[in-house]
Design an enzyme around this catalytic site. Sequence first.
Site, PDB file in Angstrom:
ATOM      1  N   ASP A   1      -2.143  -1.511  -3.907  1.00 53.35           N
ATOM      2  CA  ASP A   1      -2.604  -0.440  -4.679  1.00 53.35           C
ATOM      3  C   ASP A   1      -1.561   0.123  -5.677  1.00 53.35           C
ATOM      4  OD1 ASP A   1      -0.831   0.759  -3.379  1.00 53.35           O
ATOM      5  OD2 ASP A   1      -2.308   2.156  -2.148  1.00 53.35           O
TER       6      ASP A   1
ATOM      7  N   ARG B   1       6.018   5.988   3.081  1.00 55.76           N
ATOM      8  CA  ARG B   1       4.987   6.921   3.093  1.00 55.76           C
ATOM      9  C   ARG B   1       3.840   6.209   4.003  1.00 55.76           C
ATOM     10  NH1 ARG B   1       1.887  10.260  -0.135  1.00 55.76           N
ATOM     11  NH2 ARG B   1       2.923  10.505  -1.906  1.00 55.76           N
TER      12      ARG B   1
ATOM     13  N   VAL C   1       1.012  -1.020   0.088  1.00 56.51           N
ATOM     14  CA  VAL C   1       0.329  -0.063  -0.200  1.00 56.51           C
ATOM     15  C   VAL C   1       0.925   1.134   0.156  1.00 56.51           C
ATOM     16  CG1 VAL C   1      -1.705   1.105   1.149  1.00 56.51           C
ATOM     17  CG2 VAL C   1      -1.833  -1.120   1.405  1.00 56.51           C
ATOM     18  N   HIS C   2       0.768   2.194  -1.025  1.00 53.84           N
ATOM     19  CA  HIS C   2       1.691   3.416  -0.926  1.00 53.84           C
ATOM     20  C   HIS C   2       0.815   4.697  -1.423  1.00 53.84           C
ATOM     21  CE1 HIS C   2       2.588   2.541  -5.116  1.00 53.84           C
ATOM     22  NE2 HIS C   2       2.683   3.860  -5.306  1.00 53.84           N
ATOM     23  N   ARG C   3      -0.265   4.509  -2.250  1.00 59.68           N
ATOM     24  CA  ARG C   3      -1.060   5.336  -2.962  1.00 59.68           C
ATOM     25  C   ARG C   3      -1.527   6.780  -1.774  1.00 59.68           C
ATOM     26  NH1 ARG C   3      -0.624   5.661  -8.823  1.00 59.68           N
ATOM     27  NH2 ARG C   3       0.076   3.615  -9.000  1.00 59.68           N
TER      28      ARG C   3
END
Length: 394
Positions: free
Chosen positions: A310, A269, A233-235
Amino acid sequence: MKLASVVGARPQFVKVAPILRAISAQDVAGTEMVEHLLVHTGQHYDYEMSRVFFGDMNLPRPQYNLGVGSGTHGVQTAAMLERIERVLRSEPPDLVLVYGDTNSTLAGALAAAKLHVPVGHVEAGLRSYRKDMAEEINRVLSDHLSTLLFCPTARAVQNLVREGIGGALNEGKLISPGYRGFSAKATCDSPWVVNVGDVMKDALVESAMDATGIPKAVDGAGLANGEYAVATVHRAENTDDRDRLKAILRALERISIDFFPVVFPLHPRTRKAMERHRLSVSPRALYLIDPIAHSEMLRLLRNAQLVLTDSGGVQKEAFLLGVPCVTLRNETEWVELVDSGWNRLADADEERICDAAATLRTECDSRDRPVLYGDGHAAERIVDMILAFCSAGG
Ligand code: UD1
């Protein structure tokens, strides 16, 4: 001829590797056909996000590291623009190659186009049709600034034709090696739009052979090989919104307990967002690890039961390695994955994510997997087209 590649973020290190190999393959009898300048914006700078990839993928040290680091989109992109412009003015190349959809892509394309240096965009034509995503803005603008648009799929070609960017070479079908079916010279106002296949497939085909054995993370966690899921997950739309991130983490915890233990390499992030939003996960449920090198990621993916992500690149890698994927978004630019039935959109919705995890693996056991994204020779086609463009006086 002189070619400059602008890279800066993790997936771009993966994409430039096959291009560099294809360039070396052009050199005959010690003569360098293409002089290549590697420009690293410094968007990603942590050891695990950058340097480890250079070693892992045998990439040469960049001639320039612009060291822009983190910042708001405006600050980050402006710093890149200024520093890339300086490089391009001091060492003018015949063409600038940009990759994918990051801020480094847009900055590279914009700096070059304003200096009238032609731009080639690798991974052109992808659309999620959501301009509230930074990546969509970066893609659309980079495509509109490019002279050579290297599309990974026929659908990407269609997207560009629909936007009036240019006519499709070879009717949007994958070109054969050595293709010469262009009559006019390419310009930014009259570009070549061509389906070359996907360089990430090249990278995967090249690296997957080595990606055997038990992944370190699986071994370290004492998990059974082949009996786990992988999540990334990073968006920004998932990390900046506390409710969305919380729903995703809760879903991953439930999947880890009910179906397969989840190994979760944590993007910086996301790590920062979890701290900021005061969200934690039970270490007994989720196996959080630091970001890992590409070869290790492929090893981890290849042995997984399921992928939840994502990321655009990870969706494709999962498919190419034959692993079903739950996408933690409500759209994807890789629409053919959803059409194939191997990828399901579940947004950041806890129930939808858990439902998809419960059924997708079994459904895909009896599902065909179509051949997508070319034949693993996209980079050779790209380098060949660049040489043809330059010899036509581009
Ligand atoms: C960027 C790309 C995204 C791509 C992703 C791959 C944009 C708009 N987004 O997102 O398309 O899929 O890279 O990872 O270009 N950070 C670190 N260490 C690093 C790099 C980043 O701590 O080495 C932190 C930054 O301080 C920042 C956050 O991570 O707070 C986000 O970094 P940024 O480069 O803005 O975007 P990504 O989320 O990595």
